[in-house]
Design an enzyme around this catalytic site. Structure first.
Site, PDB file in Angstrom:
ATOM      1  N   ASN A  13      -9.524   5.142   3.791  1.00 27.38           N
ATOM      2  CA  ASN A  13     -10.088   4.099   4.657  1.00 27.38           C
ATOM      3  C   ASN A  13      -8.936   3.624   5.532  1.00 27.38           C
ATOM      4  O   ASN A  13      -8.088   2.860   5.085  1.00 27.38           O
ATOM      5  CB  ASN A  13     -10.642   2.958   3.785  1.00 27.38           C
ATOM      6  CG  ASN A  13     -11.107   1.776   4.615  1.00 27.38           C
ATOM      7  OD1 ASN A  13     -11.283   1.887   5.828  1.00 27.38           O
ATOM      8  ND2 ASN A  13     -11.316   0.650   3.964  1.00 27.38           N
ATOM      9  N   TRP A  14      -8.941   4.118   6.764  1.00 27.77           N
ATOM     10  CA  TRP A  14      -7.787   3.824   7.635  1.00 27.77           C
ATOM     11  C   TRP A  14      -7.795   2.403   8.183  1.00 27.77           C
ATOM     12  O   TRP A  14      -6.801   1.927   8.697  1.00 27.77           O
ATOM     13  CB  TRP A  14      -7.751   4.836   8.792  1.00 27.77           C
ATOM     14  CG  TRP A  14      -7.240   6.176   8.374  1.00 27.77           C
ATOM     15  CD1 TRP A  14      -6.941   6.594   7.095  1.00 27.77           C
ATOM     16  CD2 TRP A  14      -6.966   7.299   9.216  1.00 27.77           C
ATOM     17  NE1 TRP A  14      -6.508   7.897   7.099  1.00 27.77           N
ATOM     18  CE2 TRP A  14      -6.507   8.350   8.392  1.00 27.77           C
ATOM     19  CE3 TRP A  14      -7.083   7.525  10.588  1.00 27.77           C
ATOM     20  CZ2 TRP A  14      -6.148   9.600   8.898  1.00 27.77           C
ATOM     21  CZ3 TRP A  14      -6.726   8.764  11.099  1.00 27.77           C
ATOM     22  CH2 TRP A  14      -6.260   9.790  10.257  1.00 27.77           C
ATOM     23  N   LYS A  15      -8.953   1.750   8.123  1.00 27.15           N
ATOM     24  CA  LYS A  15      -9.086   0.375   8.664  1.00 27.15           C
ATOM     25  C   LYS A  15      -8.618   0.339  10.119  1.00 27.15           C
ATOM     26  O   LYS A  15      -8.757   1.332  10.835  1.00 27.15           O
ATOM     27  CB  LYS A  15      -8.312  -0.616   7.796  1.00 27.15           C
ATOM     28  CG  LYS A  15      -8.594  -0.454   6.313  1.00 27.15           C
ATOM     29  CD  LYS A  15      -8.058  -1.576   5.487  1.00 27.15           C
ATOM     30  CE  LYS A  15      -8.220  -1.251   4.027  1.00 27.15           C
ATOM     31  NZ  LYS A  15      -7.791  -2.329   3.151  1.00 27.15           N
ATOM     32  N   HIS A  99     -17.685  -3.029   2.474  1.00 26.04           N
ATOM     33  CA  HIS A  99     -16.282  -3.232   2.095  1.00 26.04           C
ATOM     34  C   HIS A  99     -16.016  -4.734   1.996  1.00 26.04           C
ATOM     35  O   HIS A  99     -16.546  -5.521   2.787  1.00 26.04           O
ATOM     36  CB  HIS A  99     -15.354  -2.583   3.129  1.00 26.04           C
ATOM     37  CG  HIS A  99     -13.935  -2.519   2.664  1.00 26.04           C
ATOM     38  ND1 HIS A  99     -13.086  -3.596   2.712  1.00 26.04           N
ATOM     39  CD2 HIS A  99     -13.220  -1.507   2.106  1.00 26.04           C
ATOM     40  CE1 HIS A  99     -11.914  -3.246   2.211  1.00 26.04           C
ATOM     41  NE2 HIS A  99     -11.975  -1.984   1.831  1.00 26.04           N
ATOM     42  N   GLU A 101     -13.670  -6.511   2.908  1.00 24.75           N
ATOM     43  CA  GLU A 101     -13.155  -7.134   4.141  1.00 24.75           C
ATOM     44  C   GLU A 101     -14.290  -7.441   5.109  1.00 24.75           C
ATOM     45  O   GLU A 101     -14.259  -8.442   5.826  1.00 24.75           O
ATOM     46  CB  GLU A 101     -12.092  -6.227   4.785  1.00 24.75           C
ATOM     47  CG  GLU A 101     -10.796  -6.256   3.992  1.00 24.75           C
ATOM     48  CD  GLU A 101      -9.950  -4.997   4.122  1.00 24.75           C
ATOM     49  OE1 GLU A 101     -10.182  -4.186   5.024  1.00 24.75           O
ATOM     50  OE2 GLU A 101      -9.039  -4.843   3.280  1.00 24.75           O
ATOM     51  N   GLY A 177      -4.973  -3.821  -1.154  1.00 28.49           N
ATOM     52  CA  GLY A 177      -3.859  -4.104  -0.253  1.00 28.49           C
ATOM     53  C   GLY A 177      -2.800  -5.019  -0.847  1.00 28.49           C
ATOM     54  O   GLY A 177      -1.927  -5.515  -0.137  1.00 28.49           O
ATOM     55  N   SER A 217      -5.207  -0.415  -4.204  1.00 27.01           N
ATOM     56  CA  SER A 217      -3.810  -0.020  -4.378  1.00 27.01           C
ATOM     57  C   SER A 217      -3.642   1.261  -5.183  1.00 27.01           C
ATOM     58  O   SER A 217      -2.668   1.414  -5.926  1.00 27.01           O
ATOM     59  CB  SER A 217      -2.990  -1.172  -4.997  1.00 27.01           C
ATOM     60  OG  SER A 217      -3.033  -2.310  -4.153  1.00 27.01           O
ATOM     61  N   GLY A 238      -6.805   2.796   0.839  1.00 30.31           N
ATOM     62  CA  GLY A 238      -6.436   2.184   2.109  1.00 30.31           C
ATOM     63  C   GLY A 238      -5.024   2.579   2.502  1.00 30.31           C
ATOM     64  O   GLY A 238      -4.783   3.643   3.090  1.00 30.31           O
ATOM     65  N   GLY A 239      -4.065   1.740   2.169  1.00 30.12           N
ATOM     66  CA  GLY A 239      -2.669   1.907   2.595  1.00 30.12           C
ATOM     67  C   GLY A 239      -2.118   3.317   2.403  1.00 30.12           C
ATOM     68  O   GLY A 239      -1.542   3.901   3.333  1.00 30.12           O
TER      69      GLY A 239
HETATM   70  C1  PEP Z   1      -9.458  -0.390   0.561  1.00 26.85           C
HETATM   71  O1  PEP Z   1      -9.294  -1.073   1.558  1.00 26.85           O
HETATM   72  O2  PEP Z   1     -10.559   0.106   0.347  1.00 26.85           O
HETATM   73  C2  PEP Z   1      -8.324  -0.197  -0.329  1.00 26.85           C
HETATM   74  C3  PEP Z   1      -8.537   0.245  -1.524  1.00 26.85           C
HETATM   75  O3  PEP Z   1      -7.087  -0.520   0.185  1.00 26.85           O
HETATM   76  P1  PEP Z   1      -5.665  -0.293  -0.564  1.00 26.85           P
HETATM   77  O4  PEP Z   1      -5.665   1.088  -1.098  1.00 26.85           O
HETATM   78  O5  PEP Z   1      -4.662  -0.504   0.511  1.00 26.85           O
HETATM   79  O6  PEP Z   1      -5.591  -1.315  -1.642  1.00 26.85           O
END
Ligand code: PEP
Length: 259
Positions: A13-15, A99, A101, A177, A217, A238-239
């Site tokens: 998930n590049w956001k 999501h 967010e 995150g 994470s 994500g990250g």
């Molecule tokens: C996400 O946004 O779906 C996510 C899991 O982010 P991260 O891996 O950065 O915690």
């Protein structure tokens, strides 16, 4: 993971990160680092404007491309929005729905999540439904009740024949995150509860077939341990999905030989 009954999926998930002009280089690196992901389906969910670039860059690979959101209405006066038909028309296969967010910053509710899921399924997309508790809810010991409610509300009125295409991502909000990962036991417990709920709602065969991912994470260091759990069928990342080396290491952890 349980590859006998369901797909292993690693989805990025590049956001609101990276640029369309960076996609080609990213794809080339990833293809070199993961020449063949035999056991695991790889997905990159990117901002709408980057979908064409991602489709082009991953064309000769087995990486599928998805969106990070979609509107629930078929068409009409919804300035700035994107429909499911627009996504399928350009070749997107997946879409992230609900999501945390989007729930937190853009007022998405369980009702809109349910409507978006129905629209995505109707259009033939594979939705990745996100659910997850806050830190307060975990500390109040209402995680299972909350997740049960979220999943039930999201799946309301969705018939059994459609459910197989849904991927569920358990993403504790406190782990997204933050660098704070749920322990593999914590993640497995909730993913197992989600599967038990699907069993209750749709029967054992469907529950056995639905892929349930962990997100929060997940990285190249903790992926193998999380993925070793029977009810965790992959990750939503994500990250670490922004860095080809890290994303590749997670895909490779999911792609180990065996059942
Ligand atoms: C996400 O946004 O779906 C996510 C899991 O982010 P991260 O891996 O950065 O915690």
């Amino acid at each position: 993971m349980n590859r006998k009954y369901r797909k292993t999926i690693i989805a990025g998930n590049w956001k609101m990160n990276l640029l369309a002009s960076q996609v080609k280089l990213f794809a080339e690196s990833l293809k070199t680092l993961v020449p063949k992901a035999k056991w695991c389906e790889t997905v990159v969910c990117v901002p709408y404007v980057m979908i064409p670039a991602a489709l082009k860059a991953f064309k000769d690979s087995r990486v599928a491309v998805g969106a990070e959101n979609v509107n629930e209405n078929p068409k009409g006066a919804y300035t700035g929005e994107v429909s499911t038909a627009m996504l399928t028309d350009i070749g997107a296969k997946y879409v992230i729905i609900g999501h945390s967010e989007r729930r937190q910053y853009y007022g998405e509710t369980d009702f809109s999540v349910n409507a978006k899921l129905k629209a995505a399924l109707e259009a033939g997309l594979s939705p990745i439904l996100c659910v997850g508790e806050s830190l307060q809810q975990r500390e109040m010991d209402v995680t299972n009740e909350f997740i049960t409610y979220q999943v039930k509300a999201a799946l309301a009125d969705i018939p059994v024949e459609k459910i197989r295409r849904i991927v569920i991502a358990y993403e504790p909000i406190w782990a997204i995150g933050t660098g704070k990962t749920a322990t593999s036991d914590q993640a497995e417990e909730v993913c197992g509860e989600i599967r038990a709920l699907i069993r209750k709602l749709y029967g054992a065969r469907v529950a056995r077939a639905v892929s349930i991912l962990y997100g929060g994470s997940m990285n190249e260091k903790n992926a193998a341990e999380l993925l070793s759990k029977p009810d965790i069928d992959g990750g939503l990342i994500g990250g670490a999905s922004l860095v080809p080396e890290k994303f590749a290491a997670i895909i490779n952890a999911a792609n180990q030989d065996g059942e």
